[in-house]
Design an enzyme around this catalytic site. Sequence first.
Site, short mmCIF file in Angstrom:
data_model
loop_
_atom_site.label_atom_id
_atom_site.label_comp_id
_atom_site.label_asym_id
_atom_site.label_seq_id
_atom_site.Cartn_x
_atom_site.Cartn_y
_atom_site.Cartn_z
N LYS A 35 0.85 -1.19 0.00
CA LYS A 35 0.00 0.00 0.00
C LYS A 35 0.88 1.24 0.00
O LYS A 35 1.79 1.37 0.81
CB LYS A 35 -0.88 0.00 1.25
CG LYS A 35 -1.81 1.20 1.34
CD LYS A 35 -2.79 1.05 2.48
CE LYS A 35 -2.27 1.57 3.79
NZ LYS A 35 -2.03 3.02 3.83
N ASP A 62 -3.50 4.44 -1.57
CA ASP A 62 -4.38 4.86 -0.48
C ASP A 62 -4.31 6.38 -0.31
O ASP A 62 -3.60 6.88 0.56
CB ASP A 62 -3.91 4.12 0.79
CG ASP A 62 -4.68 4.48 2.04
OD1 ASP A 62 -5.82 4.98 1.93
OD2 ASP A 62 -4.14 4.26 3.14
N LYS A 64 -7.23 8.25 -0.17
CA LYS A 64 -8.46 8.66 0.56
C LYS A 64 -9.04 9.95 -0.01
O LYS A 64 -9.17 10.96 0.69
CB LYS A 64 -8.17 8.83 2.04
CG LYS A 64 -7.70 7.57 2.74
CD LYS A 64 -7.65 7.76 4.23
CE LYS A 64 -7.20 6.53 4.96
NZ LYS A 64 -5.80 6.13 4.71
N ASP A 67 -13.53 15.02 -2.04
CA ASP A 67 -13.61 16.34 -2.67
C ASP A 67 -14.95 16.47 -3.39
O ASP A 67 -15.80 15.59 -3.29
CB ASP A 67 -12.42 16.52 -3.63
CG ASP A 67 -11.95 17.97 -3.72
OD1 ASP A 67 -12.81 18.86 -3.91
OD2 ASP A 67 -10.74 18.20 -3.61
N THR A 125 -9.82 3.89 11.53
CA THR A 125 -9.65 2.99 12.69
C THR A 125 -8.96 3.69 13.86
O THR A 125 -8.84 3.12 14.93
CB THR A 125 -8.85 1.72 12.28
OG1 THR A 125 -7.80 2.11 11.39
CG2 THR A 125 -9.74 0.73 11.58
N ARG A 217 3.18 -0.66 10.75
CA ARG A 217 4.26 -0.57 11.73
C ARG A 217 4.58 -1.86 12.46
O ARG A 217 5.72 -2.06 12.87
CB ARG A 217 3.96 0.55 12.73
CG ARG A 217 4.10 1.94 12.10
CD ARG A 217 3.42 3.01 12.91
NE ARG A 217 1.96 2.86 12.85
CZ ARG A 217 1.12 3.66 13.49
NH1 ARG A 217 1.58 4.64 14.24
NH2 ARG A 217 -0.18 3.47 13.36
#
Length: 242
Positions: A35, A62, A64, A67, A125, A217
């Site tokens: 990603k 990604d 997001k 608009d 999340t 991570r």
Amino acid sequence: MENSRTRIILALDFPGEEAMNRCLKELRGEIEYVKVGMELYYAAGPRIVDELKQRGLKVFVDLKVHDIPNTARGAMKSLARLGADMVNVHVAGGRAMMEAAREGLEAGTPAGADRPLLIGVTMLTSTSQRVMNEELLIPGHVEGVVVHYAMEAKRAGLDGVVASPREVPLIKKTAGASFQTVTPGIRPAGTAQGDQVRVTTPEEAFRLGSDYIVVGRAITAAEEPRAAWQAMLAAVESAGER
Ligand code: C5P
């Protein structure tokens, strides 16, 4: 679980190509889907997508998008030309924006190529129940709002949504089993939660029905990324066999 590798998307949240390459080198031969988020995309530019595709990886871009419909349509048209496998927009942009995004994606997909999957972001999340109610002024339970957003995404012709694994069973029940779920907020047992709030382990996410999990991570910031990745894969595979 069969073929779990193709369903685990590694989040390449790095400040540039050098750090990304270091990580991919350590994980050589292990990863199939990556990603590219805002940090790397804005630093390295759109050609990073092609670079990763050339290495045989599938790429989720990604960004997001959120608009006005006309801008979302154009953004998706440009992204489709890059050869991404998956892209996303915020469901909060509304139905007209999501429909425009899908039109743009279809218009931009080169002849003979598959249209990238178009996924809607429901509630991040990192957003808790309190933040959603008190800061965003959205009443109700997170799960109810996420399912409502999933249905809005489905009505607009999207292929699936990003949500927490905990919300997947209800999304599948309401929107149907083939409506795709992509779930970040993944933390193998014993790893730091960081800024994520609505988290589960990788094996739990698959057990709950996630089609794809997004892990960053827990692998990329581990002392030994390759060992962390292999331990995660083993946990997922042994849970799938139980
Ligand atoms: O490092 P970590 O595993 O928390 O990374 C999760 C990744 O998933 C990040 O790249 C983040 O931008 C992304 N993401 C998320 N929540 C969403 C959508 C995407 O955490 N709702």
